[in-house]
Design an enzyme around this catalytic site. Sequence first.
Site, PDB file in Angstrom:
ATOM      1  N   SER A   1       0.347   1.705   5.879  1.00  0.00           N
ATOM      2  CA  SER A   1       0.875   2.525   4.799  1.00  0.00           C
ATOM      3  C   SER A   1       0.959   3.989   5.230  1.00  0.00           C
ATOM      4  CB  SER A   1      -0.048   2.394   3.589  1.00  0.00           C
ATOM      5  OG  SER A   1       0.572   2.829   2.414  1.00  0.00           O
ATOM      6  N   PRO A   2       1.919   4.751   4.685  1.00  0.00           N
ATOM      7  CA  PRO A   2       1.974   6.188   5.002  1.00  0.00           C
ATOM      8  C   PRO A   2       0.688   6.876   4.576  1.00  0.00           C
ATOM      9  CG  PRO A   2       3.957   5.470   3.834  1.00  0.00           C
ATOM     10  CD  PRO A   2       2.975   4.355   3.739  1.00  0.00           C
TER      11      PRO A   2
ATOM     12  N   CYS B   1      -1.027  10.699   4.773  1.00  0.00           N
ATOM     13  CA  CYS B   1      -0.859  12.103   5.133  1.00  0.00           C
ATOM     14  C   CYS B   1      -2.013  12.564   6.028  1.00  0.00           C
ATOM     15  CB  CYS B   1      -0.811  12.967   3.884  1.00  0.00           C
ATOM     16  SG  CYS B   1       0.664  12.699   2.872  1.00  0.00           S
TER      17      CYS B   1
ATOM     18  N   ALA C   1       4.467  10.774   4.519  1.00  0.00           N
ATOM     19  CA  ALA C   1       5.508  11.402   3.702  1.00  0.00           C
ATOM     20  C   ALA C   1       6.111  12.585   4.452  1.00  0.00           C
ATOM     21  CB  ALA C   1       4.920  11.854   2.373  1.00  0.00           C
TER      22      ALA C   1
ATOM     23  N   TYR D   1       5.207  12.903  -7.261  1.00  0.00           N
ATOM     24  CA  TYR D   1       6.107  13.750  -6.485  1.00  0.00           C
ATOM     25  C   TYR D   1       7.485  13.768  -7.159  1.00  0.00           C
ATOM     26  CZ  TYR D   1       2.189  13.466  -3.258  1.00  0.00           C
ATOM     27  OH  TYR D   1       0.934  13.530  -2.722  1.00  0.00           O
TER      28      TYR D   1
ATOM     29  N   ARG E   1       9.156   3.307  -2.542  1.00  0.00           N
ATOM     30  CA  ARG E   1       7.782   3.282  -3.063  1.00  0.00           C
ATOM     31  C   ARG E   1       7.787   3.767  -4.503  1.00  0.00           C
ATOM     32  NH1 ARG E   1       1.893   4.820  -0.644  1.00  0.00           N
ATOM     33  NH2 ARG E   1       2.140   2.658   0.017  1.00  0.00           N
TER      34      ARG E   1
ATOM     35  N   GLY F   1      -4.149   0.797   4.412  1.00  0.00           N
ATOM     36  CA  GLY F   1      -4.248   2.236   4.579  1.00  0.00           C
ATOM     37  C   GLY F   1      -5.583   2.647   5.149  1.00  0.00           C
ATOM     38  N   ARG F   2      -6.499   3.043   4.288  1.00  0.00           N
ATOM     39  CA  ARG F   2      -7.767   3.589   4.766  1.00  0.00           C
ATOM     40  C   ARG F   2      -8.579   2.596   5.580  1.00  0.00           C
ATOM     41  NH1 ARG F   2      -8.677   6.837  -0.848  1.00  0.00           N
ATOM     42  NH2 ARG F   2      -7.232   5.204  -1.494  1.00  0.00           N
TER      43      ARG F   2
END
Length: 386
Positions: A25-26, A28, A60, A189, A237, A334-335
Amino acid sequence: MTTAPHLFQPLTLRGITTRNRVVISPMCQYSAHDGHMEDWHLAHLGRFAMGGAGIIFTEATAVQKRGRITHGCPGLWTDSQITGHARITQFALRNGAIPAIQLGHAGPKGGMQRPWFGNGPLDEADIARGDMPWTPAGPSAVPVAKGWPVPHALTEADIDALLDDYAAAAVRALAAGYKIAEIHGAHGYLIHSFLSPLSNQRTDAYGGDLSGRMRLALDVAERVRTIWPDDLPLFFRTSAVDGHPDGWTLDDTVVLARELRRIGVDVMDCSSSGIAGSATSSTGQKRQPGFQVGYAERVRQDAEMTTMAVGLITHPQQAENILTQGSADLIAIGREALVDPNWALNAARDLGHDATFETWPEQSGWWLAGRQRTSDFYVHEDSVKS
């Protein structure tokens, strides 16, 4: 011949085929300089390609300079930024992964603090570090929360320029070698802020009813799809719900998904929340393992669309069950990938798909296979002696 676990079955999307269903996953990193990717990004994303993931998303990436979340966020608003992205895509492809880019605009959350400095609006300490504030943009002059800057309400001329910038960023993403593009329409966003009635108070063609609030998302998707080649997939997304009784709902998401599919979006990436406060903040959701999977399942069923599940998916069997039950087609990690960059390779072993390190990069797989043979020998000898 034994059938591979669902997690390790290829998936074909238009003209590309992934080696498995594991997606990074993206995430940042807040480590770009004037929007340019650095060595950190190559090492950060490269380890996931070596770690066996099928698709790897760059974080992103802003289509306008003022569309960055923080001063440390990357962009594709100028040609000089292409080279840093190209290093990443080339490395990913050489190591069997599909490189993907998430194109976005921070909107009302533009010009935030890097999270380790507070994850809120910029303050005097940030300015002393050289992170100067700028006026964020949004559908209406409605701040993210109390104490946040009031955004500039985009005019229709601003929106026309924004659409041009999305298209230009897509051209640069192609030049950099990305094979998948994703439009960021979540987490408070810019696009999400147009979708949600909590933040969109417009009365023109980009506000009001559901159709008006969806218009920016659909216009952006249509412009990017026009640029993005027919043989390459496009993702979107979404924050499937705002988590607020007066906000964006799952029913709204299904309507949006159907319209996006009609335009040519191939995959709905189903996250949630974030309309106020930090990116994934919620006003009522209980965060537990797989808490967002139901959103991907609903969109998959009701919009008849390929979906990606994300959110506290940490264990291989958990991911396998999501796919087996037909709740999603792709699994975004992700994490947990930060804890274990080899998550995909280790998942293959846990699910019985790779007992001999054959799917590992040959530079490390042959070492580990040898270690295993040695370990197995001593285990056998100890059992014989006992």
